[in-house]
Write a protein that holds these residues in place. Structure first.
Motif, PDB file in Angstrom:
ATOM      1  N   ASP A 133       0.823  -1.211   0.000  1.00  0.00           N
ATOM      2  CA  ASP A 133       0.000   0.000   0.000  1.00  0.00           C
ATOM      3  C   ASP A 133       0.862   1.267   0.000  1.00  0.00           C
ATOM      4  OD1 ASP A 133       0.832  -0.308   2.706  1.00  0.00           O
ATOM      5  OD2 ASP A 133      -0.891   0.861   3.398  1.00  0.00           O
ATOM      6  N   LYS A 134       2.184   1.098  -0.144  1.00  0.00           N
ATOM      7  CA  LYS A 134       3.070   2.263  -0.238  1.00  0.00           C
ATOM      8  C   LYS A 134       4.055   2.042  -1.384  1.00  0.00           C
ATOM      9  CE  LYS A 134       3.031   3.862   4.547  1.00  0.00           C
ATOM     10  NZ  LYS A 134       3.859   4.110   5.737  1.00  0.00           N
ATOM     11  N   TRP A 135       4.451   3.139  -2.025  1.00  0.00           N
ATOM     12  CA  TRP A 135       5.458   3.045  -3.084  1.00  0.00           C
ATOM     13  C   TRP A 135       6.745   2.434  -2.522  1.00  0.00           C
ATOM     14  CZ3 TRP A 135       3.135   3.279  -7.409  1.00  0.00           C
ATOM     15  CH2 TRP A 135       2.108   4.192  -7.652  1.00  0.00           C
ATOM     16  N   SER A 136       7.029   2.722  -1.256  1.00  0.00           N
ATOM     17  CA  SER A 136       8.281   2.204  -0.677  1.00  0.00           C
ATOM     18  C   SER A 136       8.276   0.676  -0.553  1.00  0.00           C
ATOM     19  CB  SER A 136       8.533   2.845   0.688  1.00  0.00           C
ATOM     20  OG  SER A 136       7.430   2.631   1.536  1.00  0.00           O
ATOM     21  N   ASP A 137       7.082   0.061  -0.616  1.00  0.00           N
ATOM     22  CA  ASP A 137       7.029  -1.413  -0.633  1.00  0.00           C
ATOM     23  C   ASP A 137       7.438  -1.946  -2.008  1.00  0.00           C
ATOM     24  OD1 ASP A 137       5.840  -1.642   1.967  1.00  0.00           O
ATOM     25  OD2 ASP A 137       3.895  -1.115   1.083  1.00  0.00           O
ATOM     26  N   LEU A 138       7.283  -1.112  -3.023  1.00  0.00           N
ATOM     27  CA  LEU A 138       7.393  -1.596  -4.405  1.00  0.00           C
ATOM     28  C   LEU A 138       8.715  -1.228  -5.062  1.00  0.00           C
ATOM     29  CD1 LEU A 138       3.771  -0.614  -5.562  1.00  0.00           C
ATOM     30  CD2 LEU A 138       4.514  -2.630  -4.282  1.00  0.00           C
ATOM     31  N   GLU A 139       9.359  -0.167  -4.566  1.00  0.00           N
ATOM     32  CA  GLU A 139      10.562   0.349  -5.230  1.00  0.00           C
ATOM     33  C   GLU A 139      11.694  -0.680  -5.293  1.00  0.00           C
ATOM     34  OE1 GLU A 139      11.270   3.945  -3.033  1.00  0.00           O
ATOM     35  OE2 GLU A 139       9.524   4.898  -3.973  1.00  0.00           O
ATOM     36  N   GLY A 140      11.958  -1.323  -4.178  1.00  0.00           N
ATOM     37  CA  GLY A 140      13.043  -2.315  -4.145  1.00  0.00           C
ATOM     38  C   GLY A 140      12.772  -3.462  -5.109  1.00  0.00           C
ATOM     39  N   PRO A 141      11.593  -4.099  -4.995  1.00  0.00           N
ATOM     40  CA  PRO A 141      11.274  -5.189  -5.914  1.00  0.00           C
ATOM     41  C   PRO A 141      11.330  -4.762  -7.387  1.00  0.00           C
ATOM     42  CG  PRO A 141       9.802  -5.267  -4.041  1.00  0.00           C
ATOM     43  CD  PRO A 141      10.614  -4.014  -3.884  1.00  0.00           C
ATOM     44  N   LEU A 142      10.853  -3.547  -7.691  1.00  0.00           N
ATOM     45  CA  LEU A 142      10.892  -3.088  -9.088  1.00  0.00           C
ATOM     46  C   LEU A 142      12.335  -2.990  -9.577  1.00  0.00           C
ATOM     47  CD1 LEU A 142       8.153  -0.320  -9.144  1.00  0.00           C
ATOM     48  CD2 LEU A 142       8.168  -2.412 -10.512  1.00  0.00           C
ATOM     49  N   LYS A 143      13.193  -2.416  -8.696  1.00  0.00           N
ATOM     50  CA  LYS A 143      14.595  -2.254  -9.042  1.00  0.00           C
ATOM     51  C   LYS A 143      15.248  -3.618  -9.310  1.00  0.00           C
ATOM     52  CE  LYS A 143      16.295   0.152  -5.819  1.00  0.00           C
ATOM     53  NZ  LYS A 143      17.016   0.859  -4.741  1.00  0.00           N
ATOM     54  N   MET A 144      14.730  -4.644  -8.622  1.00  0.00           N
ATOM     55  CA  MET A 144      15.340  -5.967  -8.760  1.00  0.00           C
ATOM     56  C   MET A 144      14.625  -6.847  -9.779  1.00  0.00           C
ATOM     57  SD  MET A 144      16.652  -6.572  -4.887  1.00  0.00           S
ATOM     58  CE  MET A 144      17.585  -8.024  -5.322  1.00  0.00           C
ATOM     59  N   GLY A 145      13.739  -6.234 -10.567  1.00  0.00           N
ATOM     60  CA  GLY A 145      13.173  -6.958 -11.708  1.00  0.00           C
ATOM     61  C   GLY A 145      11.834  -7.618 -11.501  1.00  0.00           C
ATOM     62  N   CYS A 146      11.190  -7.331 -10.358  1.00  0.00           N
ATOM     63  CA  CYS A 146       9.850  -7.887 -10.128  1.00  0.00           C
ATOM     64  C   CYS A 146       8.798  -6.951 -10.729  1.00  0.00           C
ATOM     65  CB  CYS A 146       9.557  -7.982  -8.626  1.00  0.00           C
ATOM     66  SG  CYS A 146      10.764  -8.913  -7.680  1.00  0.00           S
ATOM     67  N   ARG A 147       7.589  -7.454 -10.854  1.00  0.00           N
ATOM     68  CA  ARG A 147       6.452  -6.588 -11.147  1.00  0.00           C
ATOM     69  C   ARG A 147       5.789  -6.216  -9.822  1.00  0.00           C
ATOM     70  NH1 ARG A 147       4.039 -10.473 -15.622  1.00  0.00           N
ATOM     71  NH2 ARG A 147       5.424 -11.881 -14.493  1.00  0.00           N
ATOM     72  N   ALA A 148       4.935  -5.188  -9.850  1.00  0.00           N
ATOM     73  CA  ALA A 148       4.426  -4.699  -8.565  1.00  0.00           C
ATOM     74  C   ALA A 148       3.017  -4.139  -8.689  1.00  0.00           C
ATOM     75  CB  ALA A 148       5.364  -3.632  -8.015  1.00  0.00           C
ATOM     76  N   ILE A 149       2.288  -4.233  -7.586  1.00  0.00           N
ATOM     77  CA  ILE A 149       0.910  -3.739  -7.528  1.00  0.00           C
ATOM     78  C   ILE A 149       0.718  -2.918  -6.261  1.00  0.00           C
ATOM     79  CG2 ILE A 149      -1.524  -4.396  -7.400  1.00  0.00           C
ATOM     80  CD1 ILE A 149      -0.915  -6.862  -9.002  1.00  0.00           C
ATOM     81  N   LEU A 150       0.183  -1.710  -6.447  1.00  0.00           N
ATOM     82  CA  LEU A 150      -0.208  -0.868  -5.308  1.00  0.00           C
ATOM     83  C   LEU A 150      -1.691  -1.092  -5.041  1.00  0.00           C
ATOM     84  CD1 LEU A 150       0.912   1.621  -3.505  1.00  0.00           C
ATOM     85  CD2 LEU A 150      -0.462   3.016  -5.044  1.00  0.00           C
TER      86      LEU A 150
END
Ligand SMILES: [Mg+2]
Ligand SMILES: [Zn+2]
Length: 190
Positions: A133-150
């Motif tokens: 529910d926060k961008w900070s939950d998603l930034e690391g995974p995105l940087k490491m090649g995952c997809r992400a959902i808020l």
């Protein structure tokens, strides 16, 4: 190699309560155990990663936090869901006694917790997702090649308007069950 779902806890899986410390305030958001079960049935590894600076701030002890997590794990188990890993960061850069007051490598958006899980469980990050529910939950995974959902539960709505548009690779949905459906839909296509 298994694909993971990196799950945020507060405001994503359970009701956002300001620095949750009491068992009676631990409540799953609607449909969450069932949605986790469907992801697990599709073969995803379930990894919970949570910032708990309430420990550094003196609002709860690690012992209390571990009791909350034992209860959370038990309730999921009785719904047929097995969490493969659960990591928490008790630190904060500005608060608390020396052992908790640090610029650590685990507090999200830092990637220490997901890296530890990835090494331990031998995860395929390119097939993994993060939901928070926060961008900070998603930034690391995105940087490491995952997809992400808020998700728009918890702090999600406030977070959504902080950015004109979602970063590449991020979808925004109402809640965790919708996130799970999106993930499963894209998994079946590939
Ligand atoms: Mg959260
Ligand atoms: Zn930390």
């Amino acid at each position: 190699m298994p694909a993971a779902i990196f799950l945020d806890r507060d405001g994503t899986l359970i009701e956002e309560v300001h620095y949750l410390s009491r068992l009676e305030d631990l409540r799953f958001l609607p449909g969450v155990p069932e949605a986790l079960r469907s992801l697990q049935a599709a073969g995803f590894t379930l990894v919970l990663l949570t910032n708990q600076s309430g420990v550094a701030r003196g609002l709860l002890t690690e012992e209390t936090l571990q009791k909350l997590h034992a209860a959370l794990t038990d309730r999921l188990a009785s719904a047929g869901v097995h969490l493969d890993a659960l990591y928490y960061c008790p630190h904060h850069p500005d608060y608390g006694p020396p052992r908790y007051r640090k610029s650590c490598t685990c507090r999200k958006p830092a990637t220490g917790m997901m890296e530890a899980a990835t090494a331990r469980l031998q995860l395929d990050l390119s097939a993994s997702w993060a939901v928070g529910d926060k961008w900070s939950d998603l930034e690391g995974p995105l940087k490491m090649g995952c997809r992400a959902i808020l998700v728009r539960t918890g702090h999600g709505r406030e977070q959504e308007v902080l950015r004109v548009e979602a970063p590449v690779g991020v979808q925004v949905v109402e809640d965790f069950p919708e996130a799970a459906r999106k993930i499963l839909a894209e998994t079946n296509l590939s």
